[in-house]
Design a protein around this motif. Structure first.
Motif, PDB file in Angstrom:
ATOM      1  N   LYS A 219       0.866  -1.177   0.000  1.00  0.00           N
ATOM      2  CA  LYS A 219       0.000   0.000   0.000  1.00  0.00           C
ATOM      3  C   LYS A 219       0.906   1.231   0.000  1.00  0.00           C
ATOM      4  O   LYS A 219       1.760   1.374   0.872  1.00  0.00           O
ATOM      5  CB  LYS A 219      -0.874  -0.027   1.257  1.00  0.00           C
ATOM      6  CG  LYS A 219      -1.917   1.069   1.294  1.00  0.00           C
ATOM      7  CD  LYS A 219      -2.859   0.840   2.476  1.00  0.00           C
ATOM      8  CE  LYS A 219      -3.742   2.025   2.754  1.00  0.00           C
ATOM      9  NZ  LYS A 219      -4.552   2.483   1.650  1.00  0.00           N
ATOM     10  N   GLN A 220       0.744   2.067  -0.993  1.00  0.00           N
ATOM     11  CA  GLN A 220       1.603   3.255  -1.085  1.00  0.00           C
ATOM     12  C   GLN A 220       0.821   4.504  -0.702  1.00  0.00           C
ATOM     13  O   GLN A 220      -0.298   4.702  -1.177  1.00  0.00           O
ATOM     14  CB  GLN A 220       2.120   3.420  -2.515  1.00  0.00           C
ATOM     15  CG  GLN A 220       2.981   2.275  -2.989  1.00  0.00           C
ATOM     16  CD  GLN A 220       3.335   2.428  -4.453  1.00  0.00           C
ATOM     17  OE1 GLN A 220       4.026   3.355  -4.841  1.00  0.00           O
ATOM     18  NE2 GLN A 220       2.856   1.523  -5.276  1.00  0.00           N
ATOM     19  N   ILE A 221       1.420   5.306   0.154  1.00  0.00           N
ATOM     20  CA  ILE A 221       0.758   6.529   0.624  1.00  0.00           C
ATOM     21  C   ILE A 221       1.746   7.688   0.584  1.00  0.00           C
ATOM     22  O   ILE A 221       2.936   7.504   0.872  1.00  0.00           O
ATOM     23  CB  ILE A 221       0.294   6.374   2.100  1.00  0.00           C
ATOM     24  CG1 ILE A 221      -0.691   5.209   2.241  1.00  0.00           C
ATOM     25  CG2 ILE A 221      -0.349   7.648   2.626  1.00  0.00           C
ATOM     26  CD1 ILE A 221      -1.013   4.883   3.684  1.00  0.00           C
ATOM     27  N   VAL A 222       1.240   8.857   0.249  1.00  0.00           N
ATOM     28  CA  VAL A 222       2.046  10.078   0.381  1.00  0.00           C
ATOM     29  C   VAL A 222       1.420  10.951   1.458  1.00  0.00           C
ATOM     30  O   VAL A 222       0.208  11.169   1.456  1.00  0.00           O
ATOM     31  CB  VAL A 222       2.097  10.861  -0.957  1.00  0.00           C
ATOM     32  CG1 VAL A 222       2.496  12.307  -0.722  1.00  0.00           C
ATOM     33  CG2 VAL A 222       3.075  10.212  -1.928  1.00  0.00           C
ATOM     34  N   ILE A 362       6.103   4.819 -12.148  1.00  0.00           N
ATOM     35  CA  ILE A 362       5.289   3.669 -11.713  1.00  0.00           C
ATOM     36  C   ILE A 362       3.902   3.680 -12.367  1.00  0.00           C
ATOM     37  O   ILE A 362       3.088   2.807 -12.132  1.00  0.00           O
ATOM     38  CB  ILE A 362       5.163   3.595 -10.173  1.00  0.00           C
ATOM     39  CG1 ILE A 362       4.421   4.809  -9.616  1.00  0.00           C
ATOM     40  CG2 ILE A 362       6.524   3.444  -9.513  1.00  0.00           C
ATOM     41  CD1 ILE A 362       4.077   4.684  -8.141  1.00  0.00           C
ATOM     42  N   LYS A 363       3.682   4.708 -13.171  1.00  0.00           N
ATOM     43  CA  LYS A 363       2.437   4.836 -13.937  1.00  0.00           C
ATOM     44  C   LYS A 363       1.200   4.816 -13.048  1.00  0.00           C
ATOM     45  O   LYS A 363       0.212   4.161 -13.362  1.00  0.00           O
ATOM     46  CB  LYS A 363       2.345   3.727 -14.999  1.00  0.00           C
ATOM     47  CG  LYS A 363       3.430   3.814 -16.052  1.00  0.00           C
ATOM     48  CD  LYS A 363       3.105   2.886 -17.218  1.00  0.00           C
ATOM     49  CE  LYS A 363       4.144   2.976 -18.298  1.00  0.00           C
ATOM     50  NZ  LYS A 363       5.415   2.351 -17.967  1.00  0.00           N
ATOM     51  N   LYS A 364       1.294   5.448 -11.917  1.00  0.00           N
ATOM     52  CA  LYS A 364       0.069   5.643 -11.130  1.00  0.00           C
ATOM     53  C   LYS A 364       0.235   6.799 -10.155  1.00  0.00           C
ATOM     54  O   LYS A 364       1.370   7.155  -9.795  1.00  0.00           O
ATOM     55  CB  LYS A 364      -0.340   4.363 -10.412  1.00  0.00           C
ATOM     56  CG  LYS A 364       0.493   3.953  -9.220  1.00  0.00           C
ATOM     57  CD  LYS A 364      -0.057   2.643  -8.706  1.00  0.00           C
ATOM     58  CE  LYS A 364      -0.219   2.681  -7.204  1.00  0.00           C
ATOM     59  NZ  LYS A 364      -0.713   1.431  -6.678  1.00  0.00           N
ATOM     60  N   ASN A 365      -0.926   7.349  -9.760  1.00  0.00           N
ATOM     61  CA  ASN A 365      -0.878   8.401  -8.760  1.00  0.00           C
ATOM     62  C   ASN A 365      -0.947   7.763  -7.384  1.00  0.00           C
ATOM     63  O   ASN A 365      -1.818   6.938  -7.119  1.00  0.00           O
ATOM     64  CB  ASN A 365      -2.065   9.355  -8.933  1.00  0.00           C
ATOM     65  CG  ASN A 365      -1.864  10.245 -10.144  1.00  0.00           C
ATOM     66  OD1 ASN A 365      -0.737  10.658 -10.436  1.00  0.00           O
ATOM     67  ND2 ASN A 365      -2.941  10.505 -10.856  1.00  0.00           N
ATOM     68  N   ILE A 366      -0.032   8.153  -6.541  1.00  0.00           N
ATOM     69  CA  ILE A 366      -0.014   7.575  -5.195  1.00  0.00           C
ATOM     70  C   ILE A 366      -1.055   8.308  -4.342  1.00  0.00           C
ATOM     71  O   ILE A 366      -1.199   9.535  -4.453  1.00  0.00           O
ATOM     72  CB  ILE A 366       1.396   7.706  -4.571  1.00  0.00           C
ATOM     73  CG1 ILE A 366       2.438   7.079  -5.509  1.00  0.00           C
ATOM     74  CG2 ILE A 366       1.448   7.046  -3.190  1.00  0.00           C
ATOM     75  CD1 ILE A 366       3.879   7.356  -5.124  1.00  0.00           C
ATOM     76  N   GLU A 367      -1.749   7.541  -3.527  1.00  0.00           N
ATOM     77  CA  GLU A 367      -2.795   8.122  -2.688  1.00  0.00           C
ATOM     78  C   GLU A 367      -2.196   9.153  -1.715  1.00  0.00           C
ATOM     79  O   GLU A 367      -1.167   8.888  -1.074  1.00  0.00           O
ATOM     80  CB  GLU A 367      -3.462   6.990  -1.884  1.00  0.00           C
ATOM     81  CG  GLU A 367      -4.659   7.430  -1.089  1.00  0.00           C
ATOM     82  CD  GLU A 367      -5.155   6.328  -0.143  1.00  0.00           C
ATOM     83  OE1 GLU A 367      -5.993   6.639   0.716  1.00  0.00           O
ATOM     84  OE2 GLU A 367      -4.694   5.169  -0.258  1.00  0.00           O
ATOM     85  N   LYS A 368      -2.838  10.343  -1.624  1.00  0.00           N
ATOM     86  CA  LYS A 368      -2.331  11.385  -0.719  1.00  0.00           C
ATOM     87  C   LYS A 368      -3.207  11.386   0.536  1.00  0.00           C
ATOM     88  O   LYS A 368      -4.434  11.469   0.422  1.00  0.00           O
ATOM     89  CB  LYS A 368      -2.389  12.773  -1.376  1.00  0.00           C
ATOM     90  CG  LYS A 368      -1.932  12.822  -2.848  1.00  0.00           C
ATOM     91  CD  LYS A 368      -0.450  12.653  -3.007  1.00  0.00           C
ATOM     92  CE  LYS A 368       0.058  12.741  -4.436  1.00  0.00           C
ATOM     93  NZ  LYS A 368      -0.414  11.827  -5.435  1.00  0.00           N
ATOM     94  N   VAL A 369      -2.594  11.311   1.677  1.00  0.00           N
ATOM     95  CA  VAL A 369      -3.347  11.289   2.934  1.00  0.00           C
ATOM     96  C   VAL A 369      -2.807  12.384   3.851  1.00  0.00           C
ATOM     97  O   VAL A 369      -1.595  12.443   4.096  1.00  0.00           O
ATOM     98  CB  VAL A 369      -3.206   9.912   3.640  1.00  0.00           C
ATOM     99  CG1 VAL A 369      -3.921   9.916   4.984  1.00  0.00           C
ATOM    100  CG2 VAL A 369      -3.731   8.789   2.752  1.00  0.00           C
ATOM    101  N   THR A 370      -3.705  13.247   4.333  1.00  0.00           N
ATOM    102  CA  THR A 370      -3.260  14.275   5.277  1.00  0.00           C
ATOM    103  C   THR A 370      -3.435  13.738   6.692  1.00  0.00           C
ATOM    104  O   THR A 370      -4.489  13.212   7.040  1.00  0.00           O
ATOM    105  CB  THR A 370      -4.107  15.561   5.123  1.00  0.00           C
ATOM    106  OG1 THR A 370      -4.057  15.943   3.749  1.00  0.00           O
ATOM    107  CG2 THR A 370      -3.589  16.682   5.987  1.00  0.00           C
ATOM    108  N   VAL A 371      -2.378  13.840   7.479  1.00  0.00           N
ATOM    109  CA  VAL A 371      -2.458  13.379   8.864  1.00  0.00           C
ATOM    110  C   VAL A 371      -2.948  14.545   9.716  1.00  0.00           C
ATOM    111  O   VAL A 371      -2.425  15.666   9.602  1.00  0.00           O
ATOM    112  CB  VAL A 371      -1.071  12.908   9.365  1.00  0.00           C
ATOM    113  CG1 VAL A 371      -1.140  12.418  10.806  1.00  0.00           C
ATOM    114  CG2 VAL A 371      -0.521  11.818   8.453  1.00  0.00           C
ATOM    115  N   ALA A 372      -3.956  14.279  10.546  1.00  0.00           N
ATOM    116  CA  ALA A 372      -4.539  15.338  11.379  1.00  0.00           C
ATOM    117  C   ALA A 372      -3.453  16.047  12.170  1.00  0.00           C
ATOM    118  O   ALA A 372      -2.591  15.398  12.784  1.00  0.00           O
ATOM    119  CB  ALA A 372      -5.580  14.735  12.314  1.00  0.00           C
TER     120      ALA A 372
END
Ligand code: AMP
Length: 409
Positions: A219-222, A362-372
């Motif tokens: 699972k890839q996250i930014v 990697i030919k995809k957009n990595i999911e962006k998650v903001t940490v509270a």
């Protein structure tokens, strides 16, 4: 498909069973029959795919087809870019070959040469080496490679990146022309193809999924975050998630040291591994990490190459790599051999270009998650990343393979 169906002999099957492997991985399914058939192989596979067993198992079987007569000679040579990888490959040879009579040894720099000479003098069948130290032995005439039947180049792309091409050529020059050659590489650049053309004879191509980047098990996250708050966020993530085994990547050796000290201050046990650390320190850090004595291992790209840690759950890019391919290598440390893993990248505004390059690769957009509590301050403007000296100018062309040679790793 079972290991038995691949035609492996009983002593190998027994060792595989001891390891608890139930079925061969795709690279093993493809590569093992080809190697057993004595053909050359050009394989596109990364760490984490089971590639080491993919060449070690059939290599051991090949050697047992013609049991040695009289004096023990070096019959197989494995070249690798890093000490860690060399040590791990030898460990695999030992593990899979435990019911076979072959002796193997590992030769790398950073440790005394004399004990290596003593071992070589006693006779070994398989040598795993990094190019530099192998050349030392060749020039001191402490190794005889005239009986080599099988040559394996592992992580060939990384060896080229690290500038080993001339060393490799020197080694090739003294090897018997009649031999089997296997070349493993995560990527197929022009240079790799040139090298492959020059040293493989009618190779069979073996390729598994281009990279772990597309593997569903990662699972890839930014997390977008301000540069000045990266450490705070990292500590927060580790503590909140109660993570116990985290591999963290920095771009530079200095960055790795600094972060390690800060994490220790935050009460999170950490150790750094990079090129300036002695071999003993690196081995100790890796061992303690594997034994869960330290929670965080902070590494630079080159030091982390080939590190084999099973089921590593978390990889953090504290800083994004300036060479996109390194991202793929880094996250390949998690989600290995089918286990679930998470790769988080802490990305500040300065690194947006690197992120764009990586997503393109990697030919995809990595999911962006903001940490509270860690929302970015949008008033902060991007600043150039200091890669040191020439590296500064090269920053923009982040897909250039040449750049990695200049990095401060
Ligand atoms: P490698 O790509 O060679 O670095 O291997 C990655 C990891 O997968 C290592 O920890 C191996 O022990 C493990 N492994 C190799 N082959 C298998 C298999 N057939 N089944 C399960 N795990 C394996």
């Amino acid at each position: 498909m079972t290991f038995k169906e691949l035609g492996l002999i009983e002593p190998l099957l027994r060792a595989i069973k001891d390891q608890g492997y139930t079925k061969p991985t795709p690279i093993q399914q493809q590569a093992i029959p080809i190697v057993l058939n004595h053909n050359d192989v050009l394989a596109g596979a990364q760490t984490g795919t089971g590639k080491t067993a993919g060449f070690t198992l059939p290599l051991l079987q090949r050697l047992s087809e013609h049991p040695k007569k009289g004096k023990t000679h070096v019959r197989a040579l494995v070249l690798t870019p890093t000490r860690e990888l060399a040590a791990q490959i030898q460990e695999s040879i030992y593990t899979y070959g435990k019911y076979l009579p072959f002796k193997s040894t590992v030769l790398f720099g950073g440790v005394k040469i004399n004990p290596q000479i003593v071992t070589l003098r006693k006779g070994v069948d398989i040598v795993v080496a990094t190019p530099g130290r192998l050349l030392d032995h060749i020039s001191q005439k402490t190794i005889d490679l005239s009986h080599v039947e099988c040559l394996i180049l592992d992580e060939a792309d990384r060896m080229l990146d690290m500038g080993f091409i001339n060393d490799i050529k020197k080694v090739l020059n003294i090897l018997p022309k009649k031999r089997q050659t296997l070349l493993f590489s995560a990527t197929f650049s022009k240079d790799i193809k040139k090298l492959a053309d020059s040293l493989l004879d009618k190779p069979q191509l073996v390729e598994v999924a281009r990279s772990n980047a597309s593997a569903k098990s990662i699972k890839q996250i930014v997390h977008h975050v301000d540069k000045s708050r990266k450490r705070e966020l990292l500590t927060h993530l580790i503590n909140m998630g109660k993570w116990t085994q985290v591999l963290v990547f920095t771009r530079t050796k200095h960055g790795a040291n600094k972060l390690t000290a800060q994490l220790d201050k935050d009460g999170i046990s950490a150790a750094a591994i990079h090129g300036n650390k002695s071999q003993a320190a690196r081995t100790r850090a890796l061992k303690e990490f594997k034994q869960n004595k330290i929670r965080v291992l902070v590494a630079t790209d080159i030091a982390a190459r080939g590190i084999d840690i099973d089921q590593l759950p978390h990889v953090i890019n504290f800083e994004l790599p300036n060479v996109s391919e390194d991202y793929v290598h880094r996250i390949g440390r998690t989600g290995r051999a089918g286990n679930k893993g998470v790769a988080c990248s802490l990305v500040c505004v300065d690194e947006f270009e690197f992120l764009k390059d990586i997503e393109k690769l990697i030919k995809k957009n990595i999911e962006k998650v903001t940490v509270a509590g860690f929302a970015v301050d949008r008033s902060i403007k991007a600043e150039p990343i200091n890669l040191g000296g020439n590296r500064q100018k090269q920053q923009r062309s982040s897909n250039s393979r040449n750049r990695s040679r200049n990095r401060n790793k």
